[in-house]
Design a protein around this motif. Structure first.
Motif, PDB file in Angstrom:
ATOM      1  N   GLN A  42       0.830  -1.204   0.000  1.00  0.00           N
ATOM      2  CA  GLN A  42       0.000   0.000   0.000  1.00  0.00           C
ATOM      3  C   GLN A  42       0.868   1.259   0.000  1.00  0.00           C
ATOM      4  O   GLN A  42       0.579   2.229  -0.723  1.00  0.00           O
ATOM      5  N   ARG A  43       1.930   1.231   0.809  1.00  0.00           N
ATOM      6  CA  ARG A  43       2.842   2.388   0.844  1.00  0.00           C
ATOM      7  C   ARG A  43       3.469   2.632  -0.524  1.00  0.00           C
ATOM      8  O   ARG A  43       3.588   3.772  -0.983  1.00  0.00           O
ATOM      9  N   SER A  44       3.875   1.541  -1.178  1.00  0.00           N
ATOM     10  CA  SER A  44       4.476   1.661  -2.505  1.00  0.00           C
ATOM     11  C   SER A  44       3.489   2.234  -3.513  1.00  0.00           C
ATOM     12  O   SER A  44       3.818   3.137  -4.295  1.00  0.00           O
ATOM     13  N   LEU A  45       2.253   1.753  -3.480  1.00  0.00           N
ATOM     14  CA  LEU A  45       1.236   2.243  -4.404  1.00  0.00           C
ATOM     15  C   LEU A  45       0.887   3.703  -4.131  1.00  0.00           C
ATOM     16  O   LEU A  45       0.715   4.496  -5.068  1.00  0.00           O
ATOM     17  N   ASN A  46       0.797   4.065  -2.867  1.00  0.00           N
ATOM     18  CA  ASN A  46       0.511   5.463  -2.528  1.00  0.00           C
ATOM     19  C   ASN A  46       1.634   6.377  -2.996  1.00  0.00           C
ATOM     20  O   ASN A  46       1.391   7.497  -3.476  1.00  0.00           O
ATOM     21  N   GLN A  47       2.882   5.918  -2.853  1.00  0.00           N
ATOM     22  CA  GLN A  47       4.012   6.705  -3.329  1.00  0.00           C
ATOM     23  C   GLN A  47       3.939   6.897  -4.841  1.00  0.00           C
ATOM     24  O   GLN A  47       4.163   8.006  -5.357  1.00  0.00           O
ATOM     25  N   MET A  48       3.607   5.820  -5.548  1.00  0.00           N
ATOM     26  CA  MET A  48       3.479   5.910  -7.005  1.00  0.00           C
ATOM     27  C   MET A  48       2.386   6.896  -7.406  1.00  0.00           C
ATOM     28  O   MET A  48       2.547   7.667  -8.360  1.00  0.00           O
ATOM     29  N   GLU A  49       1.295   6.870  -6.665  1.00  0.00           N
ATOM     30  CA  GLU A  49       0.201   7.809  -6.961  1.00  0.00           C
ATOM     31  C   GLU A  49       0.654   9.243  -6.747  1.00  0.00           C
ATOM     32  O   GLU A  49       0.334  10.137  -7.546  1.00  0.00           O
ATOM     33  N   GLU A  50       1.415   9.490  -5.686  1.00  0.00           N
ATOM     34  CA  GLU A  50       1.943  10.830  -5.427  1.00  0.00           C
ATOM     35  C   GLU A  50       2.888  11.282  -6.544  1.00  0.00           C
ATOM     36  O   GLU A  50       2.978  12.473  -6.858  1.00  0.00           O
ATOM     37  N   GLU A  51       3.574  10.312  -7.156  1.00  0.00           N
ATOM     38  CA  GLU A  51       4.516  10.634  -8.234  1.00  0.00           C
ATOM     39  C   GLU A  51       3.816  10.805  -9.579  1.00  0.00           C
ATOM     40  O   GLU A  51       4.455  11.223 -10.557  1.00  0.00           O
ATOM     41  N   GLY A  52       2.530  10.467  -9.655  1.00  0.00           N
ATOM     42  CA  GLY A  52       1.789  10.718 -10.893  1.00  0.00           C
ATOM     43  C   GLY A  52       1.122   9.517 -11.530  1.00  0.00           C
ATOM     44  O   GLY A  52       0.394   9.658 -12.521  1.00  0.00           O
ATOM     45  N   VAL A  53       1.346   8.314 -10.976  1.00  0.00           N
ATOM     46  CA  VAL A  53       0.685   7.127 -11.507  1.00  0.00           C
ATOM     47  C   VAL A  53      -0.794   7.160 -11.118  1.00  0.00           C
ATOM     48  O   VAL A  53      -1.136   7.461  -9.976  1.00  0.00           O
ATOM     49  N   VAL A  54      -1.673   6.843 -12.065  1.00  0.00           N
ATOM     50  CA  VAL A  54      -3.104   6.788 -11.783  1.00  0.00           C
ATOM     51  C   VAL A  54      -3.453   5.371 -11.340  1.00  0.00           C
ATOM     52  O   VAL A  54      -3.143   4.395 -12.035  1.00  0.00           O
ATOM     53  N   LEU A  55      -4.087   5.255 -10.170  1.00  0.00           N
ATOM     54  CA  LEU A  55      -4.504   3.949  -9.660  1.00  0.00           C
ATOM     55  C   LEU A  55      -5.981   3.738  -9.954  1.00  0.00           C
ATOM     56  O   LEU A  55      -6.847   4.418  -9.380  1.00  0.00           O
ATOM     57  N   ASP A  56      -6.251   2.823 -10.850  1.00  0.00           N
ATOM     58  CA  ASP A  56      -7.622   2.491 -11.225  1.00  0.00           C
ATOM     59  C   ASP A  56      -7.985   1.180 -10.528  1.00  0.00           C
ATOM     60  O   ASP A  56      -7.995   0.103 -11.120  1.00  0.00           O
ATOM     61  N   MET A  57      -8.311   1.291  -9.258  1.00  0.00           N
ATOM     62  CA  MET A  57      -8.548   0.086  -8.462  1.00  0.00           C
ATOM     63  C   MET A  57      -9.470   0.415  -7.282  1.00  0.00           C
ATOM     64  O   MET A  57      -9.336   1.475  -6.675  1.00  0.00           O
TER      65      MET A  57
END
Length: 461
Positions: A42-57
């Protein structure tokens, strides 16, 4: 380009993060909600989202419209609806091979890659210390930093580690090799191959071996434990071999608080104050360093000062007159090395759940332990992966112990196991932990063990 990354699992996360870092628009889609993943993921995914990755989940029916390319993890079934949508589209598919070449181009320094079933983390750690002693700026990635090494490598690229360092030393588990299978490796090193993780390879040892041997195909020079000679000679005739007490290219000999290494027409002896499997792993690390050009003096200086690494035959202190050792051995050969080392001591052994990540032969563990005059074996039934109590797993180990001198206790979790070691021990005993949980989630597991030790040392004082 607009990329769709299917799944938020172990292969997809590092792919999505790097593509985003390189300026692509990235969407990660997954059937599960982010809350259903482990906390560290979850921490990794949240970091990716902060960097600009869109999470469609979560998304049970994602669309492929509007994307130029897609990455699908190898574990995605071809029958999955999203896989069928992609098959019927004209999307460019990013393969692991293509992704690996992208990663390789972003690493302008030499790479030393280390794999094996056992000992790869320790050997990576020791190799890193040798190169640091020789004055190199080392970018080291291992499961001590991140249990998923591929994420650690991508994190290093994103943070500029490759440009700040002189050499990269990577632990390469089979999953990381599967994703990054086109790296240009200066020196590859294989510590051993044993039967583990076979459930990920359809039960086939041969397929598991082939995954490990991808490293030799990527490597300019390749070093292997002499125990692997038979399988290496089938694919490579210029491999370099190391071992303890065998006449090979790099031969190690254990002395009284010393280690002698012979190679070519040279040899040197270094003070060495560690125990057990550290000797063979130090020979492996020295072979890699010497092959690269590190001088013996730097190796001697580094090994003289080497104090081990967390949860690998780690002495965590004296509790009420008992020495407590934490070890992450969980395969037959590794456990035997550790148990042999303490065979003349009075030992209380506590074990965690042996089916972590892969179903293992618990009866084999019990049969192995039976061969030693251990006072008590305490086995935990808590599966950290599923977060369920599975007492039958603990009982399977204990039922296979037929040594009448050994007392057997099953408990619900590793914290309780650590606590009870004081009930069944006395001053002068060794309290020894073994099992795969430390390798799976070191920080959480050690925290639970230390809490149990603290409670037990006071409760049974």
């Amino acid at each position: 380009m607009n990329y769709l990354v299917v799944g938020a699992g172990n292969a997809s996360r590092p792919v999505a993060r790097l593509l985003n870092h390189l300026g692509h628009d990235v969407v990660v889609t997954d059937l599960k909600d982010i809350s259903e993943f482990k906390i560290e993921f979850q921490r990794s995914l949240n970091q990716m989202e902060e960097e600009g990755v869109v999470l469609d989940m979560p998304n049970k029916d994602p669309s492929v419209d509007g994307f130029d390319a897609v990455y699908m993890p190898p574990t995605l079934p071809s029958s999955a609806p999203i896989a069928q949508k992609i098959a019927n589209s004209d999307l460019k598919i990013l393969t692991n091979e293509e992704f690996s070449k992208i990663v390789n181009d972003l690493i302008p320094i030499d790479i030393i890659g280390i794999t094996g079933t056992m000992g790869k983390t320790t050997t990576t750690f020791i190799t890193t210390s040798l190169f640091k002693q020789a004055g190199y700026k080392v970018w080291s990635c291992s499961s001590l930093v991140n249990n998923l090494v591929s994420e650690a490598i991508i994190d290093g690229i994103v943070k500029g580690k490759a440009d700040e360092s002189d050499i990269a030393i990577f632990e390469l588990p089979h999953g990381t090799i599967g994703l990054l299978n086109r790296l240009d490796v200066k020196i590859g090193l294989l510590t051993n191959i044993a039967e583990d993780h076979l459930s990920e390879f359809g039960g086939s040892l041969e397929k598991y071996q082939q995954r490990k041997l991808v490293l030799q195909a990527m490597s300019d020079k390749f070093i292997a434990n002499n125990s692997c000679r038979e399988i290496i000679e089938k694919v490579r005739d210029d491999a370099i071999y190391y071992a303890l007490d065998e006449d090979v290219d790099f031969k190690g000999t254990v002395g009284d608080k010393s280690l002698t290494i012979k190679y070519d027409d040279n040899e040197f002896t270094t003070p060495f104050y560690m125990m057990s499997y550290f000797f063979e792993n130090s020979v492996a690390a020295s072979a890699a360093a010497l092959t690269y050009g590190v001088q013996p003096k730097d190796i001697i200086d580094a090994l003289t000062e080497f104090k081990g690494l967390p949860a690998h035959m780690e002495d965590v202190g004296d509790y009420n007159g008992r020495k407590v050792i934490l070890d992450s051995a969980f395969l037959y050969d590794g456990m035997k090395i550790t148990l042999d080392y303490f065979k003349d001591e009075s030992v209380v052994l506590f074990l965690d759940h042996f089916d972590t990540l892969s179903v293992r032969d618990k009866a084999e563990v019990g049969q192995l332990v039976s061969g030693y005059d251990i006072k008590v074996v305490i086995a935990s039934g808590f599966n950290e992966v599923t977060q369920e109590v599975e007492m039958e797993a603990a009982q399977e180990i204990l039922d296979a112990i037929d040594n009448p001198k050994i007392e057997k206790v099953a408990v619900e979790n590793i914290e309780k196991a650590a606590e009870l070691t004081f009930k069944y021990s006395e001053p002068g005993d060794i309290i020894l932990h073994m099992g795969p949980l430390i390798a799976y989630d070191r920080l959480t597991t050690v925290e639970k063990i230390m809490k149990g030790l603290e409670i037990g040392s006071k409760k049974y004082e």
